[in-house]
Structures are given as structure tokens and as C-alpha cells.
Design an enzyme around this catalytic site. Structure first.
Site, short mmCIF file in Angstrom:
data_model
loop_
_atom_site.label_atom_id
_atom_site.label_comp_id
_atom_site.label_asym_id
_atom_site.label_seq_id
_atom_site.Cartn_x
_atom_site.Cartn_y
_atom_site.Cartn_z
N GLU A 77 -27.46 17.46 24.14
CA GLU A 77 -26.62 17.77 25.31
C GLU A 77 -26.49 16.57 26.23
O GLU A 77 -25.41 16.30 26.76
CB GLU A 77 -27.23 18.97 26.05
CG GLU A 77 -26.32 19.56 27.10
CD GLU A 77 -25.07 20.21 26.53
OE1 GLU A 77 -23.96 19.76 26.92
OE2 GLU A 77 -25.18 21.14 25.73
N GLU A 84 -18.96 12.08 26.80
CA GLU A 84 -17.82 12.61 27.55
C GLU A 84 -17.50 11.74 28.76
O GLU A 84 -16.33 11.45 29.03
CB GLU A 84 -18.08 14.06 27.98
CG GLU A 84 -17.98 15.04 26.83
CD GLU A 84 -18.11 16.49 27.28
OE1 GLU A 84 -18.38 16.73 28.48
OE2 GLU A 84 -17.94 17.37 26.42
#
Length: 155
Positions: A63, A70
Site C-alpha cells: 500500500e 500514484e
């Protein structure tokens, strides 16, 4: 030596920033806390706990890497781009794969109907513990769904 300790500080800041800004990371952390708490009802070995910690760290690391990818893609390609989409989707897919295997690991370790019944019996007979569980679930829900910072505010 000072740079060595600064690296830990920066890493910690990255984790805190990701926790503040990423709901899915908060979900994974909350799941890890509850799984750990309920694990004490089971007779797990040291090896089982090592497996749990590796599973937690894999999902949380995936994560964090997804968050980093991102952010980097958003900086490099603020407009829509098929390669940027591929990078973000692949990073999210890595998190999904680790999360699926975490669930499978959890099922293997914890799918014991007798222990599940004993957990239910414990909470049904221990009202203070049940109230504590309910309060912690409410607080966990608040922790998970609290509003994210606007992306423009993040550094």
C-alpha cells in the site's frame, strides 16, 4: 551518522503522511490490529505469528509503494495518459494480490469454528469486553472514514 537517523525520520514522515491521506492503508492497519487482538484466542505458534507479521508487512508495504507510485505518476503526468493509468492500475493490482493472499492466510490460520464459538461466548458473557469491542469498532470506523486531505494540500 546524522544522515542515518534522518532517513528514519523521513521514512516515518512518509508513513504518517500515507496514513493520513490513504483510506485503504487505514483499513489495512485496522484489520491488522483486530486480527492481532483476536489471535490471542487461538493457540498460535511463534511461526504462526511470524507469518502474520510478514503478511501484515507485505500488505502495508504494498500500500505504501502504491501510494508512492500514484504520487510520482501524478507529478509526472497530471493529465490523463494511458501509461500513467497502467502504472497506477498495476500498483493497485499489487496491493490487491497481497490483500487476497492475506485473507487466504487469515482463513488458514483462523477458520476454526470451535474457537470462533468460544470468542462469541466470551463476548456474550463479558459485557464490559463487549462494550470495549463496540467502542473500539466505532473508533476504528471513524479512523477509517475520516476525510482525506485535499491532494493539493499534500506535499
Amino acid at each position: 551518522m546524522r544522515d542515518f537517523f534522518k532517513a528514519f525520520l523521513y521514512a516515518g514522515q512518509g508513513i504518517v503522511s500515507a496514513v493520513k491521506g490513504q483510506r485503504n492503508l487505514r483499513i489495512h492497519l485496522t484489520a491488522a490490529v483486530y486480527v492481532t487482538a483476536f489471535s490471542f484466542f487461538y493457540e498460535l505458534s511463534g511461526t504462526d505469528y511470524v507469518l502474520l507479521m510478514l503478511t501484515f508487512s507485505s500488505v502495508i508495504s504494498a500500500e505504501l509503494i502504491n501510494t508512492a507510485i500514484e504520487a510520482a505518476v501524478d507529478i509526472c503526468s497530471p493529465e490523463k495518459n494511458s501509461l500513467a493509468k497502467l502504472a497506477k492500475d498495476a500498483a493497485a493490482g499489487a496491493v490487491l494480490v497481497t490483500a487476497i493472499f492475506a485473507v487466504i492466510t487469515g482463513l488458514i490460520l483462523f477458520l476454526d469454528i470451535d474457537v470462533i464459538k468460544s470468542i462469541i461466548a466470551y463476548y456474550s458473557q463479558n459485557i464490559p469486553a463487549l462494550l470495549g469491542l463496540i467502542v473500539s469498532a466505532i473508533l476504528a470506523g471513524i479512523f477509517i472514514v475520516r476525510p482525506q486531505k485535499d491532494k493539493k494540500e499534500r506535499k
